[in-house]
Design an enzyme around this catalytic site. Sequence first.
Site, PDB file in Angstrom:
ATOM      1  N   ASN A  84      18.375  49.565  67.180  1.00  0.00           N
ATOM      2  CA  ASN A  84      17.499  49.241  66.045  1.00  0.00           C
ATOM      3  C   ASN A  84      18.116  48.036  65.333  1.00  0.00           C
ATOM      4  OD1 ASN A  84      16.065  49.347  63.478  1.00  0.00           O
ATOM      5  ND2 ASN A  84      15.519  51.457  64.002  1.00  0.00           N
ATOM      6  N   ASP A 120      17.923  47.312  62.352  1.00  0.00           N
ATOM      7  CA  ASP A 120      18.380  47.735  61.017  1.00  0.00           C
ATOM      8  C   ASP A 120      19.069  49.089  61.103  1.00  0.00           C
ATOM      9  OD1 ASP A 120      17.239  45.521  59.693  1.00  0.00           O
ATOM     10  OD2 ASP A 120      15.268  46.503  59.747  1.00  0.00           O
ATOM     11  N   ASP A 131       0.295  53.955  71.356  1.00  0.00           N
ATOM     12  CA  ASP A 131      -0.310  52.741  71.913  1.00  0.00           C
ATOM     13  C   ASP A 131      -0.468  52.747  73.431  1.00  0.00           C
ATOM     14  OD1 ASP A 131       2.328  52.173  72.872  1.00  0.00           O
ATOM     15  OD2 ASP A 131       2.795  51.096  71.017  1.00  0.00           O
ATOM     16  N   ALA A 171      14.741  46.098  70.472  1.00  0.00           N
ATOM     17  CA  ALA A 171      14.702  47.036  71.603  1.00  0.00           C
ATOM     18  C   ALA A 171      14.988  46.348  72.937  1.00  0.00           C
ATOM     19  CB  ALA A 171      13.342  47.724  71.638  1.00  0.00           C
ATOM     20  N   GLY A 188      14.102  52.105  68.212  1.00  0.00           N
ATOM     21  CA  GLY A 188      13.008  51.602  67.373  1.00  0.00           C
ATOM     22  C   GLY A 188      12.319  52.655  66.535  1.00  0.00           C
ATOM     23  N   THR A 189      13.096  53.612  66.043  1.00  0.00           N
ATOM     24  CA  THR A 189      12.480  54.591  65.144  1.00  0.00           C
ATOM     25  C   THR A 189      13.326  54.711  63.880  1.00  0.00           C
ATOM     26  OG1 THR A 189      11.795  56.895  64.860  1.00  0.00           O
ATOM     27  CG2 THR A 189      13.527  56.507  66.470  1.00  0.00           C
ATOM     28  N   HIS A 240       2.695  62.094  69.649  1.00  0.00           N
ATOM     29  CA  HIS A 240       1.637  61.925  68.637  1.00  0.00           C
ATOM     30  C   HIS A 240       0.284  61.578  69.253  1.00  0.00           C
ATOM     31  CE1 HIS A 240       4.890  61.041  65.338  1.00  0.00           C
ATOM     32  NE2 HIS A 240       4.891  62.283  65.759  1.00  0.00           N
ATOM     33  N   GLN A 284       6.960  58.453  70.010  1.00  0.00           N
ATOM     34  CA  GLN A 284       6.129  58.758  68.834  1.00  0.00           C
ATOM     35  C   GLN A 284       4.959  57.781  68.770  1.00  0.00           C
ATOM     36  OE1 GLN A 284       9.002  59.799  65.308  1.00  0.00           O
ATOM     37  NE2 GLN A 284       9.999  58.289  66.589  1.00  0.00           N
TER      38      GLN A 284
HETATM   39  N1  NAD Z   1       2.937  51.328  68.391  1.00  0.00           N
HETATM   40  C1  NAD Z   1       2.508  52.504  67.928  1.00  0.00           C
HETATM   41  O1  NAD Z   1       1.982  53.322  68.637  1.00  0.00           O
HETATM   42  C2  NAD Z   1       2.710  52.814  66.476  1.00  0.00           C
HETATM   43  C3  NAD Z   1       2.819  51.783  65.558  1.00  0.00           C
HETATM   44  C4  NAD Z   1       3.022  52.122  64.234  1.00  0.00           C
HETATM   45  C5  NAD Z   1       3.133  53.449  63.829  1.00  0.00           C
HETATM   46  N2  NAD Z   1       3.023  54.447  64.727  1.00  0.00           N
HETATM   47  C6  NAD Z   1       3.172  55.838  64.234  1.00  0.00           C
HETATM   48  O2  NAD Z   1       3.796  55.857  62.941  1.00  0.00           O
HETATM   49  C7  NAD Z   1       4.969  56.661  62.869  1.00  0.00           C
HETATM   50  C8  NAD Z   1       6.133  55.798  62.408  1.00  0.00           C
HETATM   51  O3  NAD Z   1       7.431  56.272  62.765  1.00  0.00           O
HETATM   52  P1  NAD Z   1       8.428  55.390  63.647  1.00  0.00           P
HETATM   53  O4  NAD Z   1       9.822  55.876  63.414  1.00  0.00           O
HETATM   54  O5  NAD Z   1       7.919  55.331  65.029  1.00  0.00           O
HETATM   55  O6  NAD Z   1       8.282  53.957  63.063  1.00  0.00           O
HETATM   56  P2  NAD Z   1       8.736  53.356  61.665  1.00  0.00           P
HETATM   57  O7  NAD Z   1       7.704  52.328  61.337  1.00  0.00           O
HETATM   58  O8  NAD Z   1       9.042  54.396  60.670  1.00  0.00           O
HETATM   59  O9  NAD Z   1      10.108  52.644  62.052  1.00  0.00           O
HETATM   60  C9  NAD Z   1      10.137  51.571  62.942  1.00  0.00           C
HETATM   61  C10 NAD Z   1      11.594  51.273  63.220  1.00  0.00           C
HETATM   62  O10 NAD Z   1      11.648  50.253  64.217  1.00  0.00           O
HETATM   63  C11 NAD Z   1      12.641  49.324  63.850  1.00  0.00           C
HETATM   64  N3  NAD Z   1      12.303  48.072  64.512  1.00  0.00           N
HETATM   65  C12 NAD Z   1      11.542  47.039  64.064  1.00  0.00           C
HETATM   66  N4  NAD Z   1      11.459  46.074  65.003  1.00  0.00           N
HETATM   67  C13 NAD Z   1      12.170  46.518  66.070  1.00  0.00           C
HETATM   68  C14 NAD Z   1      12.449  45.985  67.363  1.00  0.00           C
HETATM   69  N5  NAD Z   1      11.972  44.792  67.765  1.00  0.00           N
HETATM   70  N6  NAD Z   1      13.219  46.713  68.207  1.00  0.00           N
HETATM   71  C15 NAD Z   1      13.714  47.923  67.831  1.00  0.00           C
HETATM   72  N7  NAD Z   1      13.476  48.470  66.632  1.00  0.00           N
HETATM   73  C16 NAD Z   1      12.714  47.783  65.767  1.00  0.00           C
HETATM   74  C17 NAD Z   1      12.644  49.297  62.342  1.00  0.00           C
HETATM   75  O11 NAD Z   1      13.914  48.875  61.853  1.00  0.00           O
HETATM   76  C18 NAD Z   1      12.361  50.769  61.998  1.00  0.00           C
HETATM   77  O12 NAD Z   1      13.566  51.501  61.876  1.00  0.00           O
HETATM   78  C19 NAD Z   1       5.159  57.207  64.272  1.00  0.00           C
HETATM   79  O13 NAD Z   1       5.017  58.549  64.167  1.00  0.00           O
HETATM   80  C20 NAD Z   1       4.051  56.621  65.137  1.00  0.00           C
HETATM   81  O14 NAD Z   1       3.227  57.630  65.688  1.00  0.00           O
HETATM   82  C21 NAD Z   1       2.802  54.151  66.049  1.00  0.00           C
END
Ligand code: NAD
Length: 240
Positions: free
Chosen positions: A213, A215, A104, A231, A187-188, A119, A101
């Site tokens: 995850n 959490d 980056d 992760a 990590g979602t 995405h 998702q």
């Molecule tokens: N890096 C990116 O490309 C990026 C960054 C932010 C948001 N997004 C977009 O925003 C939307 C958010 O949804 P989502 O579910 O991807 O993210 P989210 O922000 O809803 O959830 C992130 C999850 O990652 C967990 N997390 C935090 N640190 C972690 C680690 N070190 N290792 C593993 N897990 C960890 C959290 O507990 C949380 O459950 C996505 O659709 C995405 O497209 C993308």
Amino acid sequence: MNLAEARAALKTAKRVAVLTGAGISAESGIPTFRDAQTGHWARFRPEDLASPPAYARDPEMVWEWYAGRYREVLNAQPNEGHRLLAGLEREKGEGFFLATQNVDGLHARAGSKRLVELHGNLLSARDEKTGEIFPLAAPNALQTPPTSPNGNRMRPNVVWFGEFLPEDALEAAQNAFHTCEVALIVGTSGVVYPAAGLALEAMAEGAVVIEINPDATELTPLLTFSLREKASAGLAQLLA
Ligand SMILES: NC(=O)c1ccc[n+]([C@@H]2O[C@H](COP(=O)([O-])OP(=O)(O)OC[C@H]3O[C@@H](n4cnc5c(N)ncnc54)[C@H](O)[C@@H]3O)[C@@H](O)[C@H]2O)c1
């Protein structure tokens, strides 16, 4: 299921499907969507920057925000979690599939190939007339809004609030999650479609579904096993 059993299931599986979210890039220093709004941008809600109405209202402002995120991801490096998944792909070959998702581009930079970016990504833009996708110019040469080689204005190549996911990418992910023996959900937060859908479809088809995850999430009670780890550490334990 315990860690040893999860590890054994992953080791013997011929078909493995992985879904990643913002959490896998946290260790590369990429903030979540909401955290990405620092300074000037803190005054805006994501929906007010990443949506078709926002772009129609003020394309220059939306592009300025995306150009900032583009610079940020280019300055970041893939981390051990991205690298371990690229290694798992080399091990499993055609039986491996990764859906992210994230926008980056870090999975591709870590070497993942059997990858769909559900995405879109921040490194490219889409011709608003023809739909063709072109890489963005280097940050120091980037003019916003950018123009395609066809001479048309381009929009960010990301899926915005209120838009549909690219059909072919979603279909490929659904096929992989329907037919895998083991699925990893890394990590979602798992609350938004398609994350929850893919994980639950794999469960319904009898796959072993493992969450990584730090959490608990809404998916946790519904899956086979959850590793409460970041992760990179969680993947290292599973692949040890
Ligand atoms: N890096 C990116 O490309 C990026 C960054 C932010 C948001 N997004 C977009 O925003 C939307 C958010 O949804 P989502 O579910 O991807 O993210 P989210 O922000 O809803 O959830 C992130 C999850 O990652 C967990 N997390 C935090 N640190 C972690 C680690 N070190 N290792 C593993 N897990 C960890 C959290 O507990 C949380 O459950 C996505 O659709 C995405 O497209 C993308």
